[in-house]
Design a protein around this motif. Structure first.
Motif, short mmCIF file in Angstrom:
data_model
loop_
_atom_site.label_atom_id
_atom_site.label_comp_id
_atom_site.label_asym_id
_atom_site.label_seq_id
_atom_site.Cartn_x
_atom_site.Cartn_y
_atom_site.Cartn_z
N THR A 15 0.83 -1.21 0.00
CA THR A 15 0.00 0.00 0.00
C THR A 15 0.86 1.26 0.00
O THR A 15 0.38 2.34 -0.32
N LYS A 16 2.12 1.12 0.36
CA LYS A 16 3.00 2.28 0.38
C LYS A 16 3.18 2.78 -1.05
O LYS A 16 3.57 2.04 -1.94
N SER A 19 -1.91 5.86 -4.25
CA SER A 19 -2.60 7.12 -4.02
C SER A 19 -3.96 6.88 -3.37
O SER A 19 -4.48 5.76 -3.37
N ALA A 20 -4.52 7.94 -2.83
CA ALA A 20 -5.87 7.85 -2.26
C ALA A 20 -6.87 7.43 -3.32
O ALA A 20 -7.81 6.67 -3.05
N TRP A 177 0.48 2.85 6.12
CA TRP A 177 0.62 3.64 4.89
C TRP A 177 -0.75 3.98 4.28
O TRP A 177 -1.00 5.11 3.88
N GLN A 180 -3.01 6.46 6.59
CA GLN A 180 -2.53 7.83 6.57
C GLN A 180 -2.80 8.49 5.22
O GLN A 180 -3.16 9.67 5.15
N THR A 181 -2.67 7.72 4.15
CA THR A 181 -2.96 8.26 2.82
C THR A 181 -4.41 8.72 2.71
O THR A 181 -4.72 9.73 2.06
#
Length: 302
Positions: A15-16, A19-20, A177, A180-181
């Motif tokens: 997931t790092k 993008s959202a 990750w 937080q995104t």
């Protein structure tokens, strides 16, 4: 767009860096598949997907297999314990062999960290990370996100506390990750010997009492065998200091939920009566794994 660029959009290594918009797109597509009126479709008929598990798994492998079969794909299940890996064949050679036989995508789970990015440079079919070492487990994080969104409608302003063996947890990393995104606030709670210090700059470590004030209390499986000689000599001592006991759960906010990636140790990190209590989303998470993995497999093969 070059073939390399096209493939990079179809691999799912973690997931790092997602993008959202990418994360939301996967969640939205999972919602589509969850509501799909037919259990088995011909959406991926004639496509071959190999589940390559170089590390043991039950929930993740079966969840992927159900997702693949619901999409109509032909499924090949590979287990390292009964393969040529036992004879010394490398992970790369095994994946390359299956690619040569004509698979269209591979789901891969392995113990080594850092090998997956090297593999995708050499393999021409999309690869989906089903867990690599203590690095990432992206589909687990995605099904966790899906469960949280089902409950709260979104992520902005939410506080998610992840409690347990952060040091060895790929689930904690992938959730950190992704959450937080999408705008959530993440904190960790762990005894000193189970902390991943490098993650401290991304999310603070808090006390168990502070963690209980979160909107989402996410427990992790504790592998005490990895921590012999550290602070806790027994499961009972760990439960007393960091377990989600019934008494601690009673102090959570009325709207808060309990999550756990499973498998769970009853009466160690979570009391037996809490596993299926009203606040618990643990089996909902497992259920949500299928539509999430349908969305991810479709993304790889679309």
């Amino acid at each position: 767009m070059t073939r390399t660029q096209l493939l990079s959009d179809k691999h799912l290594l973690g997931t790092k860096g997602l993008s959202a918009e990418e994360l939301t797109s996967i969640l939205d597509r999972a919602a589509y598949w969850e509501q799909y009126p037919v259990k088995v479709t011909g959406h991926l008929q004639g496509r071959f997907v190999a589940n390559m598990f170089f590390e043991n798994s039950t929930r993740t492998r079966f969840s992927f297999e159900v997702a693949e079969k619901r999409l109509g794909a032909e499924v090949l299940n590979f287990t390292a314990a009964v393969s040529s890996v036992q004879k010394g064949e490398s992970i790369y050679d095994t994946v390359r062999t299956l690619e040569s036989m004509g698979i269209d995508a591979g789901v891969i789970r392995m113990k080594p960290n850092g090998l997956l990015p090297e593999l995708v440079q050499k393999i021409k079919v999309p690869l989906i990370n089903a867990g690599d070492g203590n690095n990432e487990h992206p589909t687990q994080a995605l099904l966790d996100l899906y469960t949280i969104r089902q409950t709260f409608g979104g992520f902005k302003g939410l506080h998610v506390a992840i409690i347990g063996d952060i040091q060895h947890s790929r689930v904690a990393r992938s959730n950190l990750w992704a959450l937080q995104t999408l705008g959530a606030r993440v904190s960790f709670c762990a005894p000193q010997g189970m902390r991943a210090d490098e993650l401290g700059e991304h999310a603070p470590y808090v006390t168990i009492d502070e963690a209980l004030s979160a909107d989402v209390v996410m427990m992790l499986r504790v592998q005490l065998e990895r921590h012999e000689g550290t602070l806790f000599g027994s499961a009972e001592e760990y439960r007393a200091a960091y377990g989600l006991t019934s008494e601690r759960a009673a102090r959570m906010a009325p709207h808060a939920i309990i999550m756990h990636p499973a498998p769970f140790n009853r009466n160690v990190e979570i009391d037996d009566e809490l596993v299926e209590c009203e606040k618990s989303k643990i089996f909902t998470q497992m259920s949500n794994g299928v539509p999430i993995r349908m969305a991810v497999i479709e993304r790889a093969l679309s």
